[in-house]
Design a protein around this motif. Structure first.
Motif, PDB file in Angstrom:
ATOM      1  N   LYS A 242      39.980  44.563  46.645  1.00  0.00           N
ATOM      2  CA  LYS A 242      40.876  43.629  45.991  1.00  0.00           C
ATOM      3  C   LYS A 242      40.803  43.769  44.472  1.00  0.00           C
ATOM      4  N   GLU A 243      41.952  43.567  43.864  1.00  0.00           N
ATOM      5  CA  GLU A 243      42.096  43.721  42.410  1.00  0.00           C
ATOM      6  C   GLU A 243      41.071  42.899  41.625  1.00  0.00           C
ATOM      7  N   GLU A 244      40.912  41.624  41.995  1.00  0.00           N
ATOM      8  CA  GLU A 244      40.034  40.755  41.204  1.00  0.00           C
ATOM      9  C   GLU A 244      38.568  41.183  41.291  1.00  0.00           C
ATOM     10  N   ASP A 245      38.188  41.744  42.450  1.00  0.00           N
ATOM     11  CA  ASP A 245      36.805  42.205  42.599  1.00  0.00           C
ATOM     12  C   ASP A 245      36.533  43.431  41.728  1.00  0.00           C
ATOM     13  N   ILE A 246      37.457  44.375  41.787  1.00  0.00           N
ATOM     14  CA  ILE A 246      37.293  45.600  41.004  1.00  0.00           C
ATOM     15  C   ILE A 246      37.306  45.269  39.518  1.00  0.00           C
ATOM     16  N   TYR A 247      38.225  44.388  39.138  1.00  0.00           N
ATOM     17  CA  TYR A 247      38.339  43.989  37.730  1.00  0.00           C
ATOM     18  C   TYR A 247      37.055  43.317  37.243  1.00  0.00           C
ATOM     19  N   LYS A 248      36.516  42.402  38.047  1.00  0.00           N
ATOM     20  CA  LYS A 248      35.296  41.684  37.670  1.00  0.00           C
ATOM     21  C   LYS A 248      34.149  42.654  37.421  1.00  0.00           C
ATOM     22  N   GLU A 249      33.967  43.608  38.336  1.00  0.00           N
ATOM     23  CA  GLU A 249      32.843  44.537  38.203  1.00  0.00           C
ATOM     24  C   GLU A 249      33.044  45.488  37.022  1.00  0.00           C
ATOM     25  N   ALA A 250      34.273  45.966  36.833  1.00  0.00           N
ATOM     26  CA  ALA A 250      34.552  46.880  35.720  1.00  0.00           C
ATOM     27  C   ALA A 250      34.318  46.183  34.378  1.00  0.00           C
ATOM     28  N   CYS A 251      34.727  44.917  34.299  1.00  0.00           N
ATOM     29  CA  CYS A 251      34.530  44.163  33.054  1.00  0.00           C
ATOM     30  C   CYS A 251      33.048  43.920  32.780  1.00  0.00           C
ATOM     31  N   GLU A 252      32.282  43.676  33.837  1.00  0.00           N
ATOM     32  CA  GLU A 252      30.846  43.483  33.654  1.00  0.00           C
ATOM     33  C   GLU A 252      30.187  44.755  33.117  1.00  0.00           C
ATOM     34  N   ILE A 253      30.653  45.889  33.602  1.00  0.00           N
ATOM     35  CA  ILE A 253      30.120  47.162  33.091  1.00  0.00           C
ATOM     36  C   ILE A 253      30.468  47.313  31.615  1.00  0.00           C
TER      37      ILE A 253
ATOM     38  N   GLU B 206      39.862  43.040  57.416  1.00  0.00           N
ATOM     39  CA  GLU B 206      40.276  42.553  56.106  1.00  0.00           C
ATOM     40  C   GLU B 206      39.052  42.318  55.229  1.00  0.00           C
ATOM     41  N   GLN B 207      39.088  42.841  53.995  1.00  0.00           N
ATOM     42  CA  GLN B 207      37.964  42.722  53.103  1.00  0.00           C
ATOM     43  C   GLN B 207      37.865  41.323  52.497  1.00  0.00           C
ATOM     44  N   MET B 208      36.658  40.778  52.474  1.00  0.00           N
ATOM     45  CA  MET B 208      36.430  39.558  51.744  1.00  0.00           C
ATOM     46  C   MET B 208      36.374  39.883  50.257  1.00  0.00           C
ATOM     47  N   THR B 209      36.679  38.930  49.429  1.00  0.00           N
ATOM     48  CA  THR B 209      36.443  39.116  47.996  1.00  0.00           C
ATOM     49  C   THR B 209      35.029  38.662  47.700  1.00  0.00           C
ATOM     50  N   LEU B 210      34.539  39.089  46.560  1.00  0.00           N
ATOM     51  CA  LEU B 210      33.201  38.669  46.152  1.00  0.00           C
ATOM     52  C   LEU B 210      33.134  37.159  45.980  1.00  0.00           C
ATOM     53  N   PHE B 211      34.292  36.549  45.685  1.00  0.00           N
ATOM     54  CA  PHE B 211      34.312  35.102  45.468  1.00  0.00           C
ATOM     55  C   PHE B 211      34.246  34.329  46.778  1.00  0.00           C
ATOM     56  N   ASP B 212      34.423  35.049  47.922  1.00  0.00           N
ATOM     57  CA  ASP B 212      34.354  34.370  49.216  1.00  0.00           C
ATOM     58  C   ASP B 212      32.918  34.224  49.707  1.00  0.00           C
TER      59      ASP B 212
ATOM     60  N   LYS C 244      32.587  50.948  47.160  1.00  0.00           N
ATOM     61  CA  LYS C 244      31.556  50.046  46.649  1.00  0.00           C
ATOM     62  C   LYS C 244      30.869  50.546  45.375  1.00  0.00           C
ATOM     63  N   THR C 245      31.338  51.659  44.806  1.00  0.00           N
ATOM     64  CA  THR C 245      30.790  52.113  43.526  1.00  0.00           C
ATOM     65  C   THR C 245      31.893  52.106  42.480  1.00  0.00           C
ATOM     66  N   ILE C 246      31.723  51.301  41.460  1.00  0.00           N
ATOM     67  CA  ILE C 246      32.704  51.180  40.378  1.00  0.00           C
ATOM     68  C   ILE C 246      32.181  51.962  39.172  1.00  0.00           C
TER      69      ILE C 246
ATOM     70  N   ARG D 272      42.624  45.780  33.566  1.00  0.00           N
ATOM     71  CA  ARG D 272      43.389  44.953  34.492  1.00  0.00           C
ATOM     72  C   ARG D 272      44.518  45.758  35.141  1.00  0.00           C
ATOM     73  N   ASN D 273      45.269  46.495  34.328  1.00  0.00           N
ATOM     74  CA  ASN D 273      46.362  47.303  34.873  1.00  0.00           C
ATOM     75  C   ASN D 273      45.850  48.391  35.809  1.00  0.00           C
ATOM     76  N   PHE D 274      44.723  49.011  35.449  1.00  0.00           N
ATOM     77  CA  PHE D 274      44.132  50.027  36.323  1.00  0.00           C
ATOM     78  C   PHE D 274      43.777  49.418  37.671  1.00  0.00           C
ATOM     79  N   CYS D 275      43.165  48.247  37.643  1.00  0.00           N
ATOM     80  CA  CYS D 275      42.674  47.624  38.868  1.00  0.00           C
ATOM     81  C   CYS D 275      43.820  47.199  39.785  1.00  0.00           C
ATOM     82  N   ILE D 276      44.925  46.769  39.209  1.00  0.00           N
ATOM     83  CA  ILE D 276      46.113  46.447  40.002  1.00  0.00           C
ATOM     84  C   ILE D 276      46.575  47.680  40.763  1.00  0.00           C
ATOM     85  N   SER D 277      46.686  48.798  40.042  1.00  0.00           N
ATOM     86  CA  SER D 277      47.155  50.046  40.644  1.00  0.00           C
ATOM     87  C   SER D 277      46.173  50.583  41.682  1.00  0.00           C
TER      88      SER D 277
END
Length: 349
Positions: free
Chosen positions: A305-316, A342-348, A279-281, A261-266
């Motif tokens: 976006k933070e939440e997108d990167i976090y979601k994919e990293a956690c899935e890995i 502006e980038q959409m989030t995966l949740f959009d 697009k590659t995590i 989470r902290n990594f993804c924020i940064s």
């Protein structure tokens, strides 16, 4: 016209800067890096290397090998200051400078009116005069051989490799010296009895392509003096990421996700500030037995976006079976491009 490429590499850069700033350290085993027991060596003086200390070695092992070593925390702002002075010298000689890192660069000096050895001497003298530091220079007709030459007789070395010297000059070298062969590739070749460049040279192209796919063609050519890579004036950043050595080894995924989470924020802040997305995590882990593992996932669209990167990293992370505890974890994003809108989030979606 045959290319003339120069590879310049500072000698034990971080440690050398520390010694310049504190002359009392001269001649002593200086080790720069994380000073905690869980930190790693960034670089060390040649005196420390005599004890077997190497970059990326855990600090606690370095202390075992070199108990009388002088351990110093990194000072990146100071190293960047010294690096800036060094690169100013390079830019006086040629506009074709490709930075590889803070202390290393390729220079294309093909069009220079001055002799290559004269330019090498100028760089050495100017850097020594401006910073007190020494460097090693390799000169050849391509990047692979120039880099190989700069490492030939460190520290404060100078080596020229010409067309007529290849491939024989390479034959006694370990295959680990061949650019593009990592530890795993070296081990695979060792397993079939290939340890030196001469032994590698004798392998048919078909064997190398079977081992390494299309990249086998590059390895085949490289040890025959063929390397078509150009000196890139502007190096496009290929990835950005964060990693951290944990305070204690753990296999608790919930705890690991707090680091993620902290990594993804940064990472997200950096991507946003630079108006880029990827697009590659990739998730990186180092086990308690110091084995490195990475796993990547390429997405159908670019994200920042933070939440997108976090979601994919956690899935890995969730897809990995942790058979032993983890001492380091990291997240990176690659396949970068400039964000035009502006980038959409995966949740959009």
């Amino acid at each position: 016209m045959e290319k003339v490429i120069m590879h310049v590499d500072m000698d034990a850069f971080f440690a050398s800067v520390e010694i310049i700033d504190n002359p009392k350290l001269k001649g002593k085993p200086v080790i720069v890096g994380g000073t905690s027991e869980r930190g790693v060596v960034a670089t060390c003086s040649y005196e420390a290397r005599k004890y077997g200390v190497r970059s990326a070695m855990p600090i606690y092992i370095a202390k075992t090998k070199c108990p009388h070593g002088i351990f110093i925390p990194t000072r990146m702002s100071r190293y960047k200051e010294a690096s800036s002075e060094i690169f100013k010298v390079f830019s006086k000689l040629t506009p074709y400078v490709e930075p590889i890192s803070i202390d290393e660069a390729y220079l294309d000096i093909t069009e220079s009116q001055r002799a290559p050895l004269e330019l090498a001497k100028y760089i050495k003298d100017e850097v020594r005069k401006n910073t007190g530091l020494t460097l090693s220079v390799g000169i050849s007709f391509n990047k692979f051989l120039a880099k190989l030459a700069s490492d030939w007789n460190k520290p404060n070395g100078l080596k020229v490799i010409t067309q007529d010297m290849v491939p024989e000059i390479l034959f006694p070298l370990s295959i680990s010296k061949v650019h593009g062969l990592g530890n795993k590739s070296v081990k695979r070749l060792n397993d079939i009895g290939v340890f030196t460049v001469e032994e590698l040279y004798k392998l048919p192209l078909e064997i190398l392509t079977e081992f390494f796919g299309k990249y086998g063609v590059e390895i085949y050519g490289r040890i025959r003096g063929i390397d078509k890579r150009k000196v890139e004036i502007s190096r496009q950043r290929k990835s950005t990421g964060r990693e951290s050595t944990l305070k204690r080894d753990t296999d608790d995924k919930d705890e690991l996700k707090k680091y993620i989470r902290n990594f993804c924020i940064s990472i997200s802040k950096e991507l946003t500030n630079k108006s880029i997305s990827g697009k590659t995590i990739t998730l990186k882990i180092k086990t308690s037995s110091f084995e490195n593992h990475t796993k990547s996932k390429t997405l159908p669209l670019y994200i920042s976006k933070e939440e997108d990167i976090y979601k994919e990293a956690c899935e890995i992370l969730d897809s990995i079976e942790l058979n032993e505890k983890i001492r380091l974890i990291g997240v990176s994003i690659s396949s970068l491009k400039e964000s035009k809108i502006e980038q959409m989030t995966l949740f959009d979606i």
